[in-house]
Design a protein around this motif. Structure first.
Motif, PDB file in Angstrom:
ATOM      1  N   ALA A 227     -10.964  32.976  74.272  1.00  0.00           N
ATOM      2  CA  ALA A 227      -9.698  33.112  73.224  1.00  0.00           C
ATOM      3  C   ALA A 227      -9.853  34.375  72.442  1.00  0.00           C
ATOM      4  CB  ALA A 227      -9.930  31.913  72.445  1.00  0.00           C
ATOM      5  N   GLU A 228     -10.919  34.721  72.253  1.00  0.00           N
ATOM      6  CA  GLU A 228     -11.374  35.990  71.424  1.00  0.00           C
ATOM      7  C   GLU A 228     -11.092  37.157  72.133  1.00  0.00           C
ATOM      8  OE1 GLU A 228     -15.528  34.914  72.732  1.00  0.00           O
ATOM      9  OE2 GLU A 228     -13.838  33.945  72.189  1.00  0.00           O
ATOM     10  N   ASP A 229     -10.671  37.057  73.514  1.00  0.00           N
ATOM     11  CA  ASP A 229     -10.284  38.392  74.116  1.00  0.00           C
ATOM     12  C   ASP A 229      -8.815  38.166  74.552  1.00  0.00           C
ATOM     13  OD1 ASP A 229     -12.985  39.302  74.324  1.00  0.00           O
ATOM     14  OD2 ASP A 229     -13.075  38.322  76.267  1.00  0.00           O
ATOM     15  N   VAL A 230      -8.053  37.315  73.997  1.00  0.00           N
ATOM     16  CA  VAL A 230      -6.661  37.365  74.360  1.00  0.00           C
ATOM     17  C   VAL A 230      -5.787  37.621  73.223  1.00  0.00           C
ATOM     18  CG1 VAL A 230      -4.837  35.525  74.659  1.00  0.00           C
ATOM     19  CG2 VAL A 230      -7.106  35.261  75.902  1.00  0.00           C
ATOM     20  N   GLU A 231      -4.653  38.282  73.462  1.00  0.00           N
ATOM     21  CA  GLU A 231      -3.764  38.873  72.371  1.00  0.00           C
ATOM     22  C   GLU A 231      -2.435  37.997  72.887  1.00  0.00           C
ATOM     23  OE1 GLU A 231      -5.196  43.177  71.576  1.00  0.00           O
ATOM     24  OE2 GLU A 231      -3.654  43.121  73.070  1.00  0.00           O
TER      25      GLU A 231
ATOM     26  N   VAL B  12       8.953  32.480  73.368  1.00  0.00           N
ATOM     27  CA  VAL B  12       7.882  31.990  74.049  1.00  0.00           C
ATOM     28  C   VAL B  12       6.727  32.771  73.939  1.00  0.00           C
ATOM     29  CG1 VAL B  12       7.104  31.396  76.510  1.00  0.00           C
ATOM     30  CG2 VAL B  12       9.559  30.852  75.685  1.00  0.00           C
ATOM     31  N   THR B  13       5.777  32.365  73.669  1.00  0.00           N
ATOM     32  CA  THR B  13       4.433  33.196  73.232  1.00  0.00           C
ATOM     33  C   THR B  13       3.826  33.431  74.615  1.00  0.00           C
ATOM     34  OG1 THR B  13       3.900  31.935  71.583  1.00  0.00           O
ATOM     35  CG2 THR B  13       2.130  33.086  72.592  1.00  0.00           C
ATOM     36  N   ILE B  14       3.653  34.657  75.150  1.00  0.00           N
ATOM     37  CA  ILE B  14       2.828  35.354  76.287  1.00  0.00           C
ATOM     38  C   ILE B  14       1.467  35.764  75.736  1.00  0.00           C
ATOM     39  CG2 ILE B  14       3.207  37.193  78.035  1.00  0.00           C
ATOM     40  CD1 ILE B  14       5.455  35.128  77.830  1.00  0.00           C
ATOM     41  N   LYS B  15       0.516  35.441  76.618  1.00  0.00           N
ATOM     42  CA  LYS B  15      -0.755  35.799  76.206  1.00  0.00           C
ATOM     43  C   LYS B  15      -1.181  37.022  77.190  1.00  0.00           C
ATOM     44  CE  LYS B  15      -1.565  31.229  74.439  1.00  0.00           C
ATOM     45  NZ  LYS B  15      -2.334  29.776  74.813  1.00  0.00           N
ATOM     46  N   MET B  16      -2.068  38.034  76.999  1.00  0.00           N
ATOM     47  CA  MET B  16      -2.505  38.886  77.759  1.00  0.00           C
ATOM     48  C   MET B  16      -4.056  39.114  77.251  1.00  0.00           C
ATOM     49  SD  MET B  16      -0.507  42.170  77.094  1.00  0.00           S
ATOM     50  CE  MET B  16      -0.254  42.854  75.645  1.00  0.00           C
ATOM     51  N   VAL B  17      -4.935  39.780  78.229  1.00  0.00           N
ATOM     52  CA  VAL B  17      -6.162  39.888  77.902  1.00  0.00           C
ATOM     53  C   VAL B  17      -6.255  41.201  77.055  1.00  0.00           C
ATOM     54  CG1 VAL B  17      -6.529  41.409  79.998  1.00  0.00           C
ATOM     55  CG2 VAL B  17      -8.485  40.281  78.764  1.00  0.00           C
ATOM     56  N   SER B  18      -7.262  41.433  76.153  1.00  0.00           N
ATOM     57  CA  SER B  18      -7.149  42.385  75.340  1.00  0.00           C
ATOM     58  C   SER B  18      -7.412  44.024  76.218  1.00  0.00           C
ATOM     59  CB  SER B  18      -8.379  42.467  74.355  1.00  0.00           C
ATOM     60  OG  SER B  18      -9.430  42.647  75.117  1.00  0.00           O
TER      61      SER B  18
ATOM     62  N   LYS C 123       1.946  46.780  68.728  1.00  0.00           N
ATOM     63  CA  LYS C 123       1.042  45.480  67.872  1.00  0.00           C
ATOM     64  C   LYS C 123       1.137  44.194  68.545  1.00  0.00           C
ATOM     65  CE  LYS C 123       1.320  47.961  63.351  1.00  0.00           C
ATOM     66  NZ  LYS C 123       0.637  48.930  63.782  1.00  0.00           N
ATOM     67  N   PHE C 124       0.158  43.823  68.896  1.00  0.00           N
ATOM     68  CA  PHE C 124      -0.030  42.363  69.356  1.00  0.00           C
ATOM     69  C   PHE C 124      -1.377  41.592  68.742  1.00  0.00           C
ATOM     70  CE2 PHE C 124       0.676  45.349  73.045  1.00  0.00           C
ATOM     71  CZ  PHE C 124       1.852  44.765  73.470  1.00  0.00           C
ATOM     72  N   GLU C 125      -0.813  40.366  68.518  1.00  0.00           N
ATOM     73  CA  GLU C 125      -1.615  39.394  67.615  1.00  0.00           C
ATOM     74  C   GLU C 125      -2.973  38.893  68.525  1.00  0.00           C
ATOM     75  OE1 GLU C 125      -1.205  39.084  64.404  1.00  0.00           O
ATOM     76  OE2 GLU C 125       0.450  40.517  64.508  1.00  0.00           O
ATOM     77  N   LYS C 126      -4.033  38.713  67.959  1.00  0.00           N
ATOM     78  CA  LYS C 126      -5.217  37.956  68.682  1.00  0.00           C
ATOM     79  C   LYS C 126      -4.625  36.636  68.728  1.00  0.00           C
ATOM     80  CE  LYS C 126      -8.559  40.805  69.497  1.00  0.00           C
ATOM     81  NZ  LYS C 126      -8.955  41.014  70.935  1.00  0.00           N
ATOM     82  N   CYS C 127      -5.092  35.898  69.623  1.00  0.00           N
ATOM     83  CA  CYS C 127      -4.991  34.664  69.633  1.00  0.00           C
ATOM     84  C   CYS C 127      -5.874  33.771  69.121  1.00  0.00           C
ATOM     85  CB  CYS C 127      -5.063  34.319  71.305  1.00  0.00           C
ATOM     86  SG  CYS C 127      -4.535  32.592  71.672  1.00  0.00           S
ATOM     87  N   VAL C 128      -5.568  32.774  68.335  1.00  0.00           N
ATOM     88  CA  VAL C 128      -6.313  31.983  67.647  1.00  0.00           C
ATOM     89  C   VAL C 128      -6.633  30.420  68.104  1.00  0.00           C
ATOM     90  CG1 VAL C 128      -7.165  32.223  65.045  1.00  0.00           C
ATOM     91  CG2 VAL C 128      -4.639  32.672  65.779  1.00  0.00           C
TER      92      VAL C 128
ATOM     93  N   LEU D 179      -2.372  36.944  80.932  1.00  0.00           N
ATOM     94  CA  LEU D 179      -1.924  37.744  81.977  1.00  0.00           C
ATOM     95  C   LEU D 179      -3.140  38.831  82.077  1.00  0.00           C
ATOM     96  CD1 LEU D 179       1.569  38.671  81.100  1.00  0.00           C
ATOM     97  CD2 LEU D 179       0.784  37.247  83.162  1.00  0.00           C
ATOM     98  N   THR D 180      -3.395  39.521  83.201  1.00  0.00           N
ATOM     99  CA  THR D 180      -4.537  40.530  83.118  1.00  0.00           C
ATOM    100  C   THR D 180      -3.781  41.613  84.132  1.00  0.00           C
ATOM    101  OG1 THR D 180      -5.526  39.750  85.055  1.00  0.00           O
ATOM    102  CG2 THR D 180      -6.456  39.064  82.974  1.00  0.00           C
TER     103      THR D 180
END
Length: 190
Positions: free
Chosen positions: A129-133, A140-146, A185-190, A44-45
């Protein structure tokens, strides 16, 4: 300065319990799960990331950035749900490989493969990937830009809607200056 962590918790509770967010939550869980199954790299952005971080208290739509190599997989997921194509509007300054606007029920979303400005200057940002939290909603895992990258994106787009995007860039800058204990707190995507 705001306590973003507290507001993010209020926002998450609202997303999970308030009727006005029900369709958006259902859509987000669906798209996150289906993209995961299909191997789509995404995040997400824009306004929804500000909502999840507690910077704002609402958002209009989902802006979904996908990795350009995953365009066909992402489109297959969207088409399987019969999302309605919407008019894109003026794209004269932009040159993304894919930029589509959709509506599914009452939910609006944009799907695009990169942030690419071609006029009056050149700027391109592709999913990394390194810019995603990540965080979870109902397992369900939700992804968003740092937040750092979201700041850069708002700043890069401010020439076309200066007041709105500049305000959003400033809000992101204030968020980035807030002590870590006042941010969710959000985790970095690996």
């Amino acid at each position: 300065m705001s306590n973003y962590k507290e507001q993010a918790n209020v926002n998450m509770k609202a997303l999970c319990t308030e009727t006005k967010f029900a369709d958006r939550k259902e859509f987000l869980l669906y798209i996150a799960d289906e993209f995961s199954k299909a191997g789509v790299r995404w995040c997400l952005t824009c306004s929804s990331t500000m909502f999840f971080r507690g910077i704002t208290t609402d958002f209009h739509d989902f802006d979904i950035l996908i990795y350009w190599e995953d365009i066909s997989k992402a489109l297959a997921v969207v088409k399987a749900k019969n999302a309605v194509d919407l008019v894109k509007g003026d794209q004269s300054h932009f040159a993304s490989t894919l930029f589509n606007k959709y509506k599914l029920g009452s939910v609006f979303f944009d799907l695009f493969s990169e942030w690419r400005i071609r006029d009056p200057f050149h700027f391109t940002y592709v999913w990394k990937a390194e810019d995603v939290e990540t965080f979870e909603i109902d397992g369900v895992t939700i992804k968003m830009v740092s937040p750092e990258m979201q700041y850069v994106l708002y700043a890069a787009f401010s020439p076309w809607s200066q007041e709105k995007r500049l305000k959003q860039a400033c809000m992101m800058a204030e968020y980035l200056q807030t002590p870590a204990d006042q941010r969710p707190k959000f985790e970095k995507c690996v």
